[in-house]
Design an enzyme around this catalytic site. Structure first.
Site, PDB file in Angstrom:
ATOM      1  N   SER A   1     -10.398  -6.833   5.325  1.00  0.00           N
ATOM      2  CA  SER A   1     -10.539  -7.209   3.918  1.00  0.00           C
ATOM      3  C   SER A   1     -11.609  -8.266   3.751  1.00  0.00           C
ATOM      4  CB  SER A   1      -9.212  -7.727   3.378  1.00  0.00           C
ATOM      5  OG  SER A   1      -8.206  -6.778   3.569  1.00  0.00           O
ATOM      6  N   SER A   2     -11.945  -8.548   2.494  1.00  0.00           N
ATOM      7  CA  SER A   2     -12.981  -9.521   2.198  1.00  0.00           C
ATOM      8  C   SER A   2     -12.347 -10.907   1.993  1.00  0.00           C
ATOM      9  CB  SER A   2     -13.718  -9.108   0.925  1.00  0.00           C
ATOM     10  OG  SER A   2     -12.895  -9.347  -0.199  1.00  0.00           O
TER      11      SER A   2
ATOM     12  N   ARG B   1     -16.823  -8.446  -9.197  1.00  0.00           N
ATOM     13  CA  ARG B   1     -16.350  -7.095  -9.528  1.00  0.00           C
ATOM     14  C   ARG B   1     -15.761  -7.076 -10.932  1.00  0.00           C
ATOM     15  NH1 ARG B   1     -12.429  -6.879  -4.188  1.00  0.00           N
ATOM     16  NH2 ARG B   1     -14.033  -7.340  -2.636  1.00  0.00           N
TER      17      ARG B   1
ATOM     18  N   ASP C   1       0.823  -1.219   0.000  1.00  0.00           N
ATOM     19  CA  ASP C   1       0.000   0.000   0.000  1.00  0.00           C
ATOM     20  C   ASP C   1       0.854   1.265   0.000  1.00  0.00           C
ATOM     21  OD1 ASP C   1      -1.796  -2.004   0.417  1.00  0.00           O
ATOM     22  OD2 ASP C   1      -2.450  -1.339   2.391  1.00  0.00           O
TER      23      ASP C   1
ATOM     24  N   ASP D   1      -3.066   5.183  -2.823  1.00  0.00           N
ATOM     25  CA  ASP D   1      -2.367   4.079  -2.180  1.00  0.00           C
ATOM     26  C   ASP D   1      -1.676   3.283  -3.281  1.00  0.00           C
ATOM     27  OD1 ASP D   1      -3.463   4.887   0.211  1.00  0.00           O
ATOM     28  OD2 ASP D   1      -4.249   2.910   0.752  1.00  0.00           O
TER      29      ASP D   1
ATOM     30  N   CYS E   1      -0.276  -8.239  -1.092  1.00  0.00           N
ATOM     31  CA  CYS E   1      -0.271  -7.063  -0.216  1.00  0.00           C
ATOM     32  C   CYS E   1       0.933  -7.054   0.718  1.00  0.00           C
ATOM     33  CB  CYS E   1      -1.500  -7.044   0.680  1.00  0.00           C
ATOM     34  SG  CYS E   1      -3.048  -7.350  -0.090  1.00  0.00           S
TER      35      CYS E   1
ATOM     36  N   HIS F   1      -7.838  -0.837  -3.070  1.00  0.00           N
ATOM     37  CA  HIS F   1      -6.714  -1.638  -3.577  1.00  0.00           C
ATOM     38  C   HIS F   1      -7.169  -2.649  -4.639  1.00  0.00           C
ATOM     39  CE1 HIS F   1      -5.136  -0.652   0.664  1.00  0.00           C
ATOM     40  NE2 HIS F   1      -4.924   0.352  -0.162  1.00  0.00           N
TER      41      HIS F   1
ATOM     42  N   ASP G   1      -5.673  -5.342  -5.805  1.00  0.00           N
ATOM     43  CA  ASP G   1      -5.081  -6.676  -5.876  1.00  0.00           C
ATOM     44  C   ASP G   1      -5.907  -7.822  -5.281  1.00  0.00           C
ATOM     45  OD1 ASP G   1      -4.600  -5.717  -3.342  1.00  0.00           O
ATOM     46  OD2 ASP G   1      -2.437  -6.024  -3.373  1.00  0.00           O
TER      47      ASP G   1
END
Ligand code: ARG
Length: 366
Positions: free
Chosen positions: A297-298, A263, A107, A195, A350, A244, A246
Protein backbone atom coordinates in the site's frame (compact mmCIF):
# COMPACT_ATOMS: atom_id res chain seq x y z
CA UNK A 1 -31.17 -15.18 21.05
CA UNK A 2 -29.49 -11.88 20.44
CA UNK A 3 -29.03 -9.52 17.58
CA UNK A 4 -25.35 -9.80 16.69
CA UNK A 5 -24.99 -8.51 13.14
CA UNK A 6 -26.06 -5.07 11.95
CA UNK A 7 -24.15 -2.23 10.32
CA UNK A 8 -25.18 0.31 7.68
CA UNK A 9 -22.21 2.67 7.51
CA UNK A 10 -18.69 3.31 8.80
CA UNK A 11 -19.43 5.84 11.55
CA UNK A 12 -22.33 4.77 13.80
CA UNK A 13 -21.29 3.58 17.30
CA UNK A 14 -19.22 0.41 16.89
CA UNK A 15 -20.12 -2.47 19.23
CA UNK A 16 -18.66 -5.58 17.61
CA UNK A 17 -15.91 -6.00 15.04
CA UNK A 18 -13.59 -8.56 13.44
CA UNK A 19 -9.83 -7.88 13.63
CA UNK A 20 -7.57 -9.87 11.26
CA UNK A 21 -4.55 -12.03 12.05
CA UNK A 22 -1.15 -12.16 10.33
CA UNK A 23 -0.33 -15.84 11.03
CA UNK A 24 1.12 -17.82 8.11
CA UNK A 25 0.94 -14.81 5.80
CA UNK A 26 2.40 -15.24 2.35
CA UNK A 27 3.66 -12.86 -0.28
CA UNK A 28 1.69 -14.44 -3.11
CA UNK A 29 3.24 -15.64 -6.36
CA UNK A 30 2.50 -13.88 -9.60
CA UNK A 31 -0.84 -14.61 -11.24
CA UNK A 32 -2.79 -12.82 -13.98
CA UNK A 33 -3.23 -9.18 -13.00
CA UNK A 34 -1.03 -9.10 -9.90
CA UNK A 35 1.98 -7.43 -11.43
CA UNK A 36 -0.35 -4.64 -12.57
CA UNK A 37 -1.34 -4.04 -8.97
CA UNK A 38 2.13 -3.97 -7.39
CA UNK A 39 3.87 -0.59 -7.63
CA UNK A 40 6.57 -0.62 -10.29
CA UNK A 41 9.39 0.32 -7.91
CA UNK A 42 8.33 -2.15 -5.19
CA UNK A 43 11.03 -4.38 -3.70
CA UNK A 44 8.37 -7.13 -3.71
CA UNK A 45 8.28 -7.61 -7.48
CA UNK A 46 9.08 -11.20 -8.31
CA UNK A 47 9.34 -12.17 -4.64
CA UNK A 48 7.07 -14.77 -3.08
CA UNK A 49 6.81 -17.13 -0.13
CA UNK A 50 6.03 -17.05 3.58
CA UNK A 51 6.60 -13.66 5.16
CA UNK A 52 9.52 -13.45 7.63
CA UNK A 53 8.34 -14.81 11.03
CA UNK A 54 9.57 -11.77 12.97
CA UNK A 55 7.40 -9.48 10.82
CA UNK A 56 4.41 -11.76 11.39
CA UNK A 57 4.94 -11.64 15.15
CA UNK A 58 5.29 -7.86 15.06
CA UNK A 59 2.21 -7.47 12.83
CA UNK A 60 0.19 -9.56 15.26
CA UNK A 61 1.48 -7.45 18.15
CA UNK A 62 0.14 -4.34 16.37
CA UNK A 63 -3.25 -5.98 15.88
CA UNK A 64 -3.27 -6.83 19.60
CA UNK A 65 -2.77 -3.11 20.32
CA UNK A 66 -5.92 -2.44 18.36
CA UNK A 67 -7.84 -5.27 20.07
CA UNK A 68 -6.91 -3.84 23.46
CA UNK A 69 -8.10 -0.33 22.58
CA UNK A 70 -11.39 -1.72 21.30
CA UNK A 71 -11.99 -4.05 24.24
CA UNK A 72 -11.13 -1.32 26.75
CA UNK A 73 -13.97 0.66 25.21
CA UNK A 74 -16.41 -2.21 25.45
CA UNK A 75 -16.31 -3.25 21.79
CA UNK A 76 -16.57 -7.03 21.32
CA UNK A 77 -13.71 -8.28 19.12
CA UNK A 78 -13.86 -11.47 17.05
CA UNK A 79 -10.85 -13.02 15.34
CA UNK A 80 -10.55 -15.23 12.23
CA UNK A 81 -9.02 -18.71 12.21
CA UNK A 82 -5.96 -18.57 9.92
CA UNK A 83 -5.32 -21.43 7.51
CA UNK A 84 -1.93 -22.70 6.42
CA UNK A 85 -1.86 -20.10 3.67
CA UNK A 86 1.24 -21.41 1.84
CA UNK A 87 -0.69 -24.24 0.21
CA UNK A 88 -1.33 -24.59 -3.50
CA UNK A 89 -4.97 -24.33 -4.50
CA UNK A 90 -7.01 -25.29 -7.49
CA UNK A 91 -10.51 -25.15 -8.91
CA UNK A 92 -11.73 -26.60 -12.21
CA UNK A 93 -10.69 -23.27 -13.74
CA UNK A 94 -7.28 -22.38 -12.31
CA UNK A 95 -4.39 -23.44 -10.11
CA UNK A 96 -2.35 -21.16 -7.91
CA UNK A 97 0.84 -21.98 -6.01
CA UNK A 98 -0.29 -20.31 -2.79
CA UNK A 99 -2.96 -18.41 -0.90
CA UNK A 100 -2.14 -15.16 0.93
CA UNK A 101 -3.38 -14.38 4.45
CA UNK A 102 -6.48 -13.42 6.44
CA UNK A 103 -5.54 -9.77 6.44
CA UNK A 104 -7.22 -7.54 5.86
CA UNK A 105 -10.78 -8.67 6.62
CA UNK A 106 -12.24 -5.47 5.11
CA UNK A 107 -11.39 -6.78 1.62
CA UNK A 108 -13.33 -10.02 2.10
CA UNK A 109 -16.42 -9.33 4.23
CA UNK A 110 -19.12 -6.79 3.42
CA UNK A 111 -21.69 -6.08 6.14
CA UNK A 112 -24.92 -4.45 5.01
CA UNK A 113 -27.59 -4.44 7.69
CA UNK A 114 -28.03 -7.96 9.07
CA UNK A 115 -26.16 -9.55 6.17
CA UNK A 116 -22.46 -10.37 5.95
CA UNK A 117 -21.43 -11.31 2.47
CA UNK A 118 -18.13 -12.84 1.40
CA UNK A 119 -16.89 -10.89 -1.61
CA UNK A 120 -16.20 -11.94 -5.19
CA UNK A 121 -12.50 -11.06 -5.01
CA UNK A 122 -10.56 -10.84 -8.22
CA UNK A 123 -7.26 -12.23 -6.84
CA UNK A 124 -6.86 -15.97 -7.30
CA UNK A 125 -4.65 -16.16 -4.21
CA UNK A 126 -7.57 -14.84 -2.14
CA UNK A 127 -10.12 -17.32 -3.47
CA UNK A 128 -10.32 -19.34 -0.24
CA UNK A 129 -9.57 -16.58 2.26
CA UNK A 130 -13.22 -16.47 3.34
CA UNK A 131 -12.72 -19.85 5.05
CA UNK A 132 -10.86 -18.10 7.88
CA UNK A 133 -14.08 -16.27 8.74
CA UNK A 134 -16.45 -19.23 8.43
CA UNK A 135 -16.14 -20.27 12.11
CA UNK A 136 -17.32 -16.77 13.06
CA UNK A 137 -20.12 -16.86 10.52
CA UNK A 138 -21.27 -20.23 11.93
CA UNK A 139 -21.36 -18.68 15.39
CA UNK A 140 -23.32 -15.61 14.25
CA UNK A 141 -25.70 -17.87 12.36
CA UNK A 142 -26.31 -19.98 15.43
CA UNK A 143 -26.74 -17.06 17.82
CA UNK A 144 -28.52 -14.41 15.75
CA UNK A 145 -31.79 -15.56 14.20
CA UNK A 146 -31.84 -12.60 11.80
CA UNK A 147 -28.27 -12.99 10.52
CA UNK A 148 -28.07 -13.46 6.75
CA UNK A 149 -24.96 -15.44 5.85
CA UNK A 150 -24.18 -14.89 2.20
CA UNK A 151 -21.57 -15.64 -0.40
CA UNK A 152 -21.54 -13.46 -3.51
CA UNK A 153 -21.48 -15.41 -6.80
CA UNK A 154 -18.00 -16.89 -7.00
CA UNK A 155 -16.10 -15.59 -9.99
CA UNK A 156 -14.45 -18.29 -12.06
CA UNK A 157 -11.26 -16.25 -12.50
CA UNK A 158 -10.31 -17.95 -15.74
CA UNK A 159 -7.89 -16.19 -18.07
CA UNK A 160 -10.94 -14.50 -19.62
CA UNK A 161 -11.35 -12.41 -16.47
CA UNK A 162 -8.14 -10.48 -17.08
CA UNK A 163 -6.62 -8.47 -19.88
CA UNK A 164 -3.28 -10.00 -20.69
CA UNK A 165 -0.15 -7.95 -21.32
CA UNK A 166 -2.13 -4.97 -20.14
CA UNK A 167 0.84 -3.42 -18.41
CA UNK A 168 4.47 -4.09 -18.80
CA UNK A 169 7.29 -3.01 -16.52
CA UNK A 170 8.10 0.01 -18.63
CA UNK A 171 4.73 1.69 -18.50
CA UNK A 172 5.07 5.22 -17.18
CA UNK A 173 3.19 6.67 -14.25
CA UNK A 174 1.51 9.14 -16.62
CA UNK A 175 0.21 6.30 -18.72
CA UNK A 176 -1.16 4.54 -15.64
CA UNK A 177 -2.97 7.72 -14.67
CA UNK A 178 -4.37 8.09 -18.18
CA UNK A 179 -5.74 4.57 -17.97
CA UNK A 180 -7.32 5.23 -14.60
CA UNK A 181 -8.94 8.38 -16.01
CA UNK A 182 -10.18 6.40 -19.02
CA UNK A 183 -11.48 3.66 -16.65
CA UNK A 184 -9.38 1.16 -18.54
CA UNK A 185 -8.49 -1.48 -15.96
CA UNK A 186 -6.82 -4.88 -16.00
CA UNK A 187 -10.00 -6.83 -15.26
CA UNK A 188 -12.51 -7.68 -17.99
CA UNK A 189 -16.29 -7.63 -17.65
CA UNK A 190 -17.07 -11.31 -18.20
CA UNK A 191 -18.28 -11.75 -14.59
CA UNK A 192 -18.82 -9.52 -11.52
CA UNK A 193 -15.63 -9.21 -9.47
CA UNK A 194 -15.26 -7.03 -6.42
CA UNK A 195 -13.34 -6.58 -3.19
CA UNK A 196 -15.44 -5.56 -0.20
CA UNK A 197 -13.05 -2.68 0.57
CA UNK A 198 -14.08 -0.99 -2.68
CA UNK A 199 -17.60 -0.58 -1.32
CA UNK A 200 -18.32 2.43 0.87
CA UNK A 201 -21.61 2.01 2.73
CA UNK A 202 -23.63 5.11 3.52
CA UNK A 203 -27.10 3.94 4.51
CA UNK A 204 -29.25 3.70 1.39
CA UNK A 205 -26.33 4.62 -0.86
CA UNK A 206 -23.41 2.41 -1.84
CA UNK A 207 -20.41 4.15 -3.40
CA UNK A 208 -18.27 1.59 -5.18
CA UNK A 209 -14.82 2.25 -6.57
CA UNK A 210 -14.27 1.05 -10.13
CA UNK A 211 -10.60 0.13 -10.33
CA UNK A 212 -8.09 -2.70 -10.47
CA UNK A 213 -9.98 -4.98 -8.06
CA UNK A 214 -13.64 -4.17 -8.82
CA UNK A 215 -15.23 -4.07 -12.27
CA UNK A 216 -18.36 -2.50 -13.72
CA UNK A 217 -20.22 -5.81 -13.85
CA UNK A 218 -20.00 -5.73 -10.04
CA UNK A 219 -21.87 -2.40 -9.93
CA UNK A 220 -24.60 -3.90 -12.06
CA UNK A 221 -24.73 -6.97 -9.84
CA UNK A 222 -25.02 -4.82 -6.69
CA UNK A 223 -27.85 -2.76 -8.13
CA UNK A 224 -29.81 -5.90 -8.98
CA UNK A 225 -29.08 -7.56 -5.62
CA UNK A 226 -30.04 -4.45 -3.64
CA UNK A 227 -32.80 -2.86 -5.76
CA UNK A 228 -33.80 -0.61 -2.87
CA UNK A 229 -30.29 0.90 -2.64
CA UNK A 230 -28.68 3.47 -4.90
CA UNK A 231 -25.40 2.18 -6.31
CA UNK A 232 -22.90 4.82 -7.43
CA UNK A 233 -19.77 3.97 -9.38
CA UNK A 234 -16.93 6.27 -8.33
CA UNK A 235 -13.41 6.53 -9.59
CA UNK A 236 -10.39 8.58 -8.69
CA UNK A 237 -8.28 9.51 -11.71
CA UNK A 238 -5.33 10.60 -9.52
CA UNK A 239 -4.65 7.04 -8.35
CA UNK A 240 -2.26 4.99 -10.51
CA UNK A 241 -3.16 1.84 -8.51
CA UNK A 242 -6.85 2.17 -7.65
CA UNK A 243 -7.37 -0.65 -5.15
CA UNK A 244 -9.83 -0.22 -2.27
CA UNK A 245 -11.54 3.04 -1.45
CA UNK A 246 -10.47 3.40 2.18
CA UNK A 247 -7.18 5.26 1.70
CA UNK A 248 -8.86 7.61 -0.77
CA UNK A 249 -12.33 8.62 0.36
CA UNK A 250 -13.16 8.15 4.04
CA UNK A 251 -16.32 9.33 5.84
CA UNK A 252 -15.91 10.48 9.46
CA UNK A 253 -19.53 11.26 10.28
CA UNK A 254 -22.69 12.24 8.42
CA UNK A 255 -21.81 15.34 6.41
CA UNK A 256 -18.02 14.96 6.52
CA UNK A 257 -15.57 13.04 4.31
CA UNK A 258 -11.81 13.24 4.02
CA UNK A 259 -10.49 12.82 0.48
CA UNK A 260 -6.92 12.00 -0.54
CA UNK A 261 -5.65 15.30 -2.08
CA UNK A 262 -3.81 13.39 -4.83
CA UNK A 263 -7.00 11.53 -5.72
CA UNK A 264 -9.85 14.05 -5.67
CA UNK A 265 -13.34 12.83 -6.49
CA UNK A 266 -14.02 14.31 -9.93
CA UNK A 267 -16.66 16.95 -10.46
CA UNK A 268 -19.79 15.22 -11.71
CA UNK A 269 -19.44 12.65 -8.91
CA UNK A 270 -19.11 15.33 -6.23
CA UNK A 271 -22.53 16.72 -7.06
CA UNK A 272 -24.50 14.32 -4.87
CA UNK A 273 -22.40 15.24 -1.81
CA UNK A 274 -22.52 18.96 -2.47
CA UNK A 275 -26.26 18.92 -3.15
CA UNK A 276 -26.74 17.37 0.30
CA UNK A 277 -24.36 19.74 2.12
CA UNK A 278 -21.66 17.20 2.74
CA UNK A 279 -18.21 18.64 3.21
CA UNK A 280 -15.34 16.95 1.37
CA UNK A 281 -12.08 17.94 3.10
CA UNK A 282 -8.59 17.21 1.79
CA UNK A 283 -6.89 14.73 4.10
CA UNK A 284 -3.72 15.85 5.92
CA UNK A 285 -0.37 14.73 4.55
CA UNK A 286 1.01 11.40 5.73
CA UNK A 287 3.79 11.61 8.34
CA UNK A 288 5.94 9.19 6.32
CA UNK A 289 7.51 9.49 2.89
CA UNK A 290 7.73 5.73 2.37
CA UNK A 291 5.52 2.80 3.36
CA UNK A 292 7.15 0.23 5.68
CA UNK A 293 9.17 -2.65 4.14
CA UNK A 294 7.32 -5.38 2.19
CA UNK A 295 4.14 -3.28 1.99
CA UNK A 296 1.93 -3.06 -1.11
CA UNK A 297 0.00 0.00 0.00
CA UNK A 298 0.92 3.66 -0.24
CA UNK A 299 1.76 6.12 2.55
CA UNK A 300 -1.90 7.16 2.43
CA UNK A 301 -2.81 4.46 4.88
CA UNK A 302 -2.41 7.52 7.11
CA UNK A 303 -6.09 8.30 6.46
CA UNK A 304 -7.25 4.69 6.86
CA UNK A 305 -8.79 5.33 10.26
CA UNK A 306 -11.40 3.41 12.24
CA UNK A 307 -14.35 5.54 13.33
CA UNK A 308 -15.79 4.31 16.66
CA UNK A 309 -18.67 6.77 16.68
CA UNK A 310 -19.31 10.15 15.04
CA UNK A 311 -17.05 11.87 17.59
CA UNK A 312 -14.31 9.28 18.12
CA UNK A 313 -11.72 7.90 15.74
CA UNK A 314 -8.67 5.63 16.00
CA UNK A 315 -5.70 6.94 14.01
CA UNK A 316 -2.29 5.31 13.59
CA UNK A 317 0.04 6.53 16.35
CA UNK A 318 2.82 7.91 14.13
CA UNK A 319 0.39 9.79 11.84
CA UNK A 320 0.64 13.07 13.71
CA UNK A 321 -0.68 15.29 10.88
CA UNK A 322 -3.75 13.16 10.42
CA UNK A 323 -4.34 13.17 14.18
CA UNK A 324 -4.06 16.94 14.33
CA UNK A 325 -6.51 17.35 11.46
CA UNK A 326 -9.03 14.98 13.05
CA UNK A 327 -8.76 16.97 16.26
CA UNK A 328 -9.48 20.21 14.39
CA UNK A 329 -12.44 18.55 12.70
CA UNK A 330 -13.89 17.98 16.16
CA UNK A 331 -13.06 14.30 16.60
CA UNK A 332 -11.59 12.74 19.74
CA UNK A 333 -8.50 10.90 18.53
CA UNK A 334 -7.25 7.61 19.95
CA UNK A 335 -3.75 6.80 18.65
CA UNK A 336 -2.90 3.14 17.98
CA UNK A 337 0.53 1.76 17.12
CA UNK A 338 -0.30 -0.28 14.00
CA UNK A 339 2.23 0.66 11.32
CA UNK A 340 4.00 -2.69 11.32
CA UNK A 341 0.71 -4.35 10.37
CA UNK A 342 0.53 -2.28 7.15
CA UNK A 343 2.59 -4.82 5.14
CA UNK A 344 -0.18 -7.37 5.72
CA UNK A 345 -2.59 -5.33 3.65
CA UNK A 346 -3.57 -2.14 5.32
CA UNK A 347 -4.32 0.19 8.17
CA UNK A 348 -6.92 0.44 10.90
CA UNK A 349 -10.00 0.36 8.70
CA UNK A 350 -8.66 -2.41 6.46
CA UNK A 351 -7.65 -4.58 9.41
CA UNK A 352 -11.23 -4.77 10.64
CA UNK A 353 -14.68 -5.75 9.40
CA UNK A 354 -17.89 -4.44 10.94
CA UNK A 355 -20.18 -6.82 12.77
CA UNK A 356 -22.39 -4.46 14.76
CA UNK A 357 -22.87 -0.72 14.77
CA UNK A 358 -25.88 0.90 16.37
CA UNK A 359 -28.19 2.83 14.10
CA UNK A 360 -30.57 2.39 11.23
CA UNK A 361 -30.42 2.49 7.47
CA UNK A 362 -30.87 6.19 6.74
CA UNK A 363 -31.12 8.16 3.54
CA UNK A 364 -28.30 10.70 3.67
CA UNK A 365 -28.80 11.86 0.09
CA UNK A 366 -32.56 12.39 -0.23
N1 ARG B 1 -4.84 1.33 -2.36
C1 ARG B 1 -4.60 1.96 -1.09
C2 ARG B 1 -3.32 2.76 -1.13
O1 ARG B 1 -2.28 2.19 -1.24
C3 ARG B 1 -4.54 0.99 0.04
C4 ARG B 1 -5.88 0.49 0.42
C5 ARG B 1 -5.80 -0.59 1.44
N2 ARG B 1 -7.10 -0.92 1.85
C6 ARG B 1 -7.53 -2.14 2.11
N3 ARG B 1 -8.78 -2.29 2.49
N4 ARG B 1 -6.77 -3.19 1.98
O2 ARG B 1 -3.34 3.95 -1.00
Amino acid sequence: MAKIVSSWNDWDPLKRVIVGRCDNSVIPPEEPATSEKVPVDSEMRGMWGLRPPDTVARGNECLENLVKILEDRGVVVDRPTPLQWNQAIGTPDFRNDSMMTCMPPRDILLTIGNEIMAAANSFRCRYYEYLAYWPLMEMYFEQDPDFKWTQAPRPRLTDRSYKHNYYDEKISLEERLERTAAKDFVTTEVEPMWDAADVMRMGKDLFIQHGLTTNRAAMDWFQRYYPEFRVHAVNFPGDPYPIHIDATFVPLRPGLIINNPHRPLPEPQRAIFEANDWQIVEAADPAHTEPPALCYSSVWLSMNCLVLDPKTVIVEASEVHQQEQMDKLGMNVIPCDLRDAYPFGGGLHCSTADVYREGECLDYFP
